[in-house]
Design a protein around this motif. Structure first.
Motif, PDB file in Angstrom:
ATOM      1  N   GLU A 171     125.830  68.148  49.253  1.00  0.00           N
ATOM      2  CA  GLU A 171     126.841  67.545  48.393  1.00  0.00           C
ATOM      3  C   GLU A 171     126.573  67.818  46.925  1.00  0.00           C
ATOM      4  N   THR A 172     125.314  68.004  46.582  1.00  0.00           N
ATOM      5  CA  THR A 172     124.919  68.179  45.184  1.00  0.00           C
ATOM      6  C   THR A 172     124.474  69.609  44.946  1.00  0.00           C
ATOM      7  N   MET A 173     124.906  70.188  43.822  1.00  0.00           N
ATOM      8  CA  MET A 173     124.595  71.589  43.529  1.00  0.00           C
ATOM      9  C   MET A 173     124.200  71.742  42.064  1.00  0.00           C
ATOM     10  N   VAL A 174     123.240  72.633  41.831  1.00  0.00           N
ATOM     11  CA  VAL A 174     122.806  72.994  40.481  1.00  0.00           C
ATOM     12  C   VAL A 174     123.142  74.461  40.240  1.00  0.00           C
ATOM     13  N   ALA A 175     123.743  74.749  39.103  1.00  0.00           N
ATOM     14  CA  ALA A 175     124.018  76.128  38.706  1.00  0.00           C
ATOM     15  C   ALA A 175     122.855  76.638  37.863  1.00  0.00           C
ATOM     16  N   VAL A 212     121.693  75.300  45.296  1.00  0.00           N
ATOM     17  CA  VAL A 212     121.620  76.094  44.065  1.00  0.00           C
ATOM     18  C   VAL A 212     122.602  77.243  44.164  1.00  0.00           C
ATOM     19  N   GLU A 213     123.278  77.521  43.067  1.00  0.00           N
ATOM     20  CA  GLU A 213     124.043  78.756  42.933  1.00  0.00           C
ATOM     21  C   GLU A 213     123.585  79.447  41.666  1.00  0.00           C
ATOM     22  N   MET A 214     123.205  80.727  41.803  1.00  0.00           N
ATOM     23  CA  MET A 214     122.658  81.471  40.682  1.00  0.00           C
ATOM     24  C   MET A 214     123.705  82.438  40.135  1.00  0.00           C
ATOM     25  N   MET A 215     123.699  82.594  38.814  1.00  0.00           N
ATOM     26  CA  MET A 215     124.635  83.524  38.182  1.00  0.00           C
ATOM     27  C   MET A 215     123.926  84.296  37.080  1.00  0.00           C
ATOM     28  N   ASP A 216     124.118  85.606  37.097  1.00  0.00           N
ATOM     29  CA  ASP A 216     123.509  86.494  36.117  1.00  0.00           C
ATOM     30  C   ASP A 216     124.386  86.531  34.869  1.00  0.00           C
ATOM     31  N   ARG A 223     124.235  88.487  32.526  1.00  0.00           N
ATOM     32  CA  ARG A 223     124.488  89.856  32.091  1.00  0.00           C
ATOM     33  C   ARG A 223     125.844  90.365  32.572  1.00  0.00           C
ATOM     34  N   SER A 224     126.306  89.867  33.710  1.00  0.00           N
ATOM     35  CA  SER A 224     127.571  90.353  34.268  1.00  0.00           C
ATOM     36  C   SER A 224     128.511  89.202  34.602  1.00  0.00           C
ATOM     37  N   ALA A 225     128.358  88.069  33.903  1.00  0.00           N
ATOM     38  CA  ALA A 225     129.122  86.870  34.222  1.00  0.00           C
ATOM     39  C   ALA A 225     130.572  86.984  33.764  1.00  0.00           C
ATOM     40  N   ASP A 226     131.478  86.635  34.669  1.00  0.00           N
ATOM     41  CA  ASP A 226     132.897  86.568  34.341  1.00  0.00           C
ATOM     42  C   ASP A 226     133.201  85.162  33.805  1.00  0.00           C
ATOM     43  N   PRO A 227     133.887  85.041  32.637  1.00  0.00           N
ATOM     44  CA  PRO A 227     134.129  83.720  32.031  1.00  0.00           C
ATOM     45  C   PRO A 227     134.806  82.731  32.974  1.00  0.00           C
ATOM     46  N   GLN A 228     135.759  83.187  33.753  1.00  0.00           N
ATOM     47  CA  GLN A 228     136.451  82.287  34.671  1.00  0.00           C
ATOM     48  C   GLN A 228     135.503  81.779  35.753  1.00  0.00           C
ATOM     49  N   GLU A 229     134.637  82.665  36.280  1.00  0.00           N
ATOM     50  CA  GLU A 229     133.668  82.250  37.293  1.00  0.00           C
ATOM     51  C   GLU A 229     132.632  81.298  36.706  1.00  0.00           C
ATOM     52  N   VAL A 230     132.224  81.542  35.457  1.00  0.00           N
ATOM     53  CA  VAL A 230     131.273  80.641  34.795  1.00  0.00           C
ATOM     54  C   VAL A 230     131.892  79.256  34.656  1.00  0.00           C
ATOM     55  N   ASN A 231     133.117  79.206  34.192  1.00  0.00           N
ATOM     56  CA  ASN A 231     133.799  77.932  33.994  1.00  0.00           C
ATOM     57  C   ASN A 231     133.936  77.170  35.318  1.00  0.00           C
ATOM     58  N   GLU A 232     134.289  77.881  36.374  1.00  0.00           N
ATOM     59  CA  GLU A 232     134.466  77.258  37.685  1.00  0.00           C
ATOM     60  C   GLU A 232     133.140  76.728  38.228  1.00  0.00           C
ATOM     61  N   LEU A 233     132.062  77.505  38.053  1.00  0.00           N
ATOM     62  CA  LEU A 233     130.752  77.103  38.555  1.00  0.00           C
ATOM     63  C   LEU A 233     130.240  75.876  37.810  1.00  0.00           C
ATOM     64  N   VAL A 234     130.371  75.864  36.501  1.00  0.00           N
ATOM     65  CA  VAL A 234     129.925  74.711  35.713  1.00  0.00           C
ATOM     66  C   VAL A 234     130.703  73.466  36.121  1.00  0.00           C
ATOM     67  N   GLY A 235     131.980  73.629  36.398  1.00  0.00           N
ATOM     68  CA  GLY A 235     132.809  72.494  36.786  1.00  0.00           C
ATOM     69  C   GLY A 235     132.388  71.859  38.097  1.00  0.00           C
ATOM     70  N   ARG A 236     131.818  72.647  39.012  1.00  0.00           N
ATOM     71  CA  ARG A 236     131.395  72.127  40.316  1.00  0.00           C
ATOM     72  C   ARG A 236     129.974  71.587  40.308  1.00  0.00           C
ATOM     73  N   ALA A 237     129.178  71.956  39.329  1.00  0.00           N
ATOM     74  CA  ALA A 237     127.740  71.661  39.347  1.00  0.00           C
ATOM     75  C   ALA A 237     127.427  70.267  38.834  1.00  0.00           C
ATOM     76  N   ARG A 238     126.430  69.636  39.455  1.00  0.00           N
ATOM     77  CA  ARG A 238     125.912  68.365  38.956  1.00  0.00           C
ATOM     78  C   ARG A 238     124.824  68.597  37.906  1.00  0.00           C
ATOM     79  N   GLY A 239     124.249  69.780  37.925  1.00  0.00           N
ATOM     80  CA  GLY A 239     123.209  70.093  36.972  1.00  0.00           C
ATOM     81  C   GLY A 239     123.249  71.561  36.593  1.00  0.00           C
ATOM     82  N   LEU A 240     122.667  71.880  35.435  1.00  0.00           N
ATOM     83  CA  LEU A 240     122.651  73.251  34.930  1.00  0.00           C
ATOM     84  C   LEU A 240     121.232  73.614  34.511  1.00  0.00           C
TER      85      LEU A 240
END
Length: 574
Positions: free
Chosen positions: A263-267, A295-299, A301-318
């Motif tokens: 239920e809980t995820m960290v980006a 955990v979901e990991m994102m690089d 170096r090749s991060a897409d702004p829309q994917e970054v925004n979506e991932l941060v929105g779902r995460a409980r922690g960064l």
């Protein structure tokens, strides 16, 4: 064929298996004595780096090897083929243990076309420092080598590098997966014949490298499911999967489904190929996953702004690794997107990458503090090349972060249990013990009560270790430790000390009398007795590992002393 390195070095040998499938040769670099890998975890059985030749009308080389095998590998390659006849060099991903000899191979095969994902080719341009022919591939693209060998590429990012691709040969039905489905296990066995022998290392490898990317594992396996029959998984490390292929790949699916349903995820945001960002992020991610938090990991170096925004929105922690302050436009833009998307309900942790040009960590920490985010762990500042102690600190910081986020869920679960059942379970009494372990420069300790003798021949016992305990990584099969038995009436000070919450990387033995055991782990001077032990096997249960250990040595300090007994009122906590 086996080629050996000089005996003055650690054991490095080459093994050639000419017919793993039609027209397909495996060249395995056997690193017998390697005891640690890129991140913090230790290896019990060495490792291998596997490379493959596929011969159709044209010839493809899939991956190279570690730079330490330069002479051995190139000699072996020349024994199999004139390198100038290699038409394609397929790069599964650019991690140095597989691409460390790309420049050397291209020097011998200047007309070869390098095949890889877009990100991989960009990195290789900086690595090789000379022009080369290249072919960028994406999911579903095919390359026809002739004689039926049609290679199809499967996109598999983050397994465990962002540029990973799998390669499927439609003729031989071999899937080349590099890191995925591999294990750090060095032996002369080319295939996975002995399932019992390799299973502990297979699981440990998954937990260290793939668990933080469970969603990516499932995405890659969905693409694999669309391929025709797979008869062999040709891994980049350890034995190839053939005898137990379905069993082992389905374990990946099951483990990943379990972790991705958390239920809980960290980006975790990192910067591949910059300093030690990828390794540090992996160590922190592993600590988080120990607590049952995904955990979901994102690089960056090749991060897409829309994917970054979506991932941060779902995460409980960064968790954010500091990118370079200059020359990384995409990473800087991604950092801006993260800051715009965060909320005050999230927790955050920061780490430096030791890349030489890190974005100032204090500036970002202040901005996040102004946004009123919770601190998951104090900023990790890397001032020197990371060593075992730094990676252990990162693991423990990740564990603290995960425990912070999982705390509310645990309390809710405890309240839902039957009160009478809790009380009855609590009437199971046990002793009081302190487990101490030392591996290299890393030491740890844990107060334990769930200990029970389990065998006479050999003398052995079991101990239950919670998955989120820092010492768990020092209690793998083959590891040694000391079980310190506490004395009734003389344990309060030790118990109080080891019940403290130590900061990540903190010295757990400061102010405590110890002496080294024969196996190197600390013996507590105030313990009633001690046993020197070796981990023989482990069994997984929901939130603990049941660790079976054999006893190598032991001594009682007071023959009249009595073991401290632990009585609980309920069975829902220690």
């Amino acid at each position: 064929m086996v080629v050996a390195a000089p005996q003055t070095q650690k054991r490095l040998t080459m093994q050639v298996e000419p017919n793993i499938a039609a027209d397909t040769t495996a060249m395995r670099s056997l690193d017998w004595d390697r005891d640690r890998f890129d991140i913090e975890f230790g290896l019990q059985n060495g490792t291998t780096y596997n490379s493959f030749l596929i011969r159709g009308e044209k010839t493809a080389l899939v991956d190279t090897s570690h730079a330490k095998f330069r002479e051995l590998y190139l000699e072996t390659l020349k024994g199999q083929i004139d390198p100038a006849e290699i038409d394609y060099l397929i790069i599964s991903h650019t991690e140095p243990d597989h691409s460390g000899l790309v420049r050397d191979v291209l020097a011998l095969a200047p007309n070869a076309t390098v095949v890889g994902a877009k990100v991989a080719l960009q990195f290789l341009e900086d690595l090789v420092h000379q022009p080369f022919e290249k072919m960028q591939v994406k999911n579903g693209d095919q390359l026809d080598l002739g004689n039926g060998h049609v290679l199809e590429f499967v996109n598999a990012p983050n397994l465990h590098w962002p540029d990973t691709i799998f390669t499927y040969d439609h003729h031989s039905q071999v899937l080349f997966t590099c890191d995925a489905f591999g294990l750090h296990y060095c032996s002369d066995d080319v295939y996975d014949a002995d399932l019992a022998a390799i299973s502990p290392d297979f699981r440990f490898y998954y937990e260290c490298l793939m668990a933080p990317n469970a969603r990516s594992v499932l995405s890659a396996m969905k693409r694999m499911d669309k391929l025709p029959e797979i008869t062999t998984v040709a891994t980049g490390h350890g034995p190839l999967l053939r005898h137990h292929l379905t069993e082992l790949t389905e374990r990946y699916r099951s483990w990943s489904q379990e972790k991705s349903q958390a239920e809980t995820m960290v980006a975790v945001f990192y910067m591949s190929d910059y300093g030690y960002s990828d390794r540090i992020s992996q160590a922190i991610a592993r600590g988080i996953t120990k607590t049952g938090v995904a955990v979901e990991m994102m690089d960056l170096r090749s991060a897409d702004p829309q994917e970054v925004n979506e991932l941060v929105g779902r995460a409980r922690g960064l968790v954010i690794g500091m990118p370079p302050a200059s020359g990384a436009t995409v990473a800087q833009a991604a950092l801006g997107t993260i800051l715009a998307a965060v909320s005050d309900k999230q927790a955050v942790g920061l780490f430096e990458s030791y890349g030489g040009d890190d974005e100032p960590i204090d500036t970002l920490a202040t901005r996040l503090q102004d946004l009123e985010l919770r601190v998951g762990f104090d900023p990790i500042r890397i001032k020197d090349t990371p060593d075992e102690g730094i990676y252990q600190l990162c693991d423990e910081a990740g564990t603290d972060f995960g425990q912070l986020l999982a705390q509310a869920k645990k309390l809710k679960k405890l309240k839902s249990l039957n009160a009478e059942m809790e009380k009855a379970l609590g009437r199971i009494s046990s002793g009081l013990y302190i487990i101490t372990a030392q591996k290299g420069d890393v030491s740890s300790a844990m107060l334990a009560s769930w200990v029970s003798q389990a065998s006479f021949q050999p003398l052995g016992f079991t101990v239950a270790v919670a998955k989120d305990r820092a010492i768990e990584s020092l209690m793998q099969v083959g590891d040694t430790f000391v079980l310190n038995i506490l004395e009734e009436g003389n344990y309060a000070a030790l118990m109080k000390h080891f019940l403290k919450r130590f900061p990540p990387g903190g010295d757990r033995f400061a102010g405590i009398r110890t002496r080294p055991a024969e196996n190197g782990s600390p013996i507590l001077g105030d313990a009633l007795a001690y046993l020197e032990c070796t981990v023989t096997s482990r069994m997984e249960v929901s939130d603990h590992w049941i660790v079976y250990c054999t006893v190598d040595e032991g001594k009682v300090s007071d023959p009249d002393g009595v073991t401290a007994v632990h009585h609980r009122k309920v069975g829902t906590y220690y």
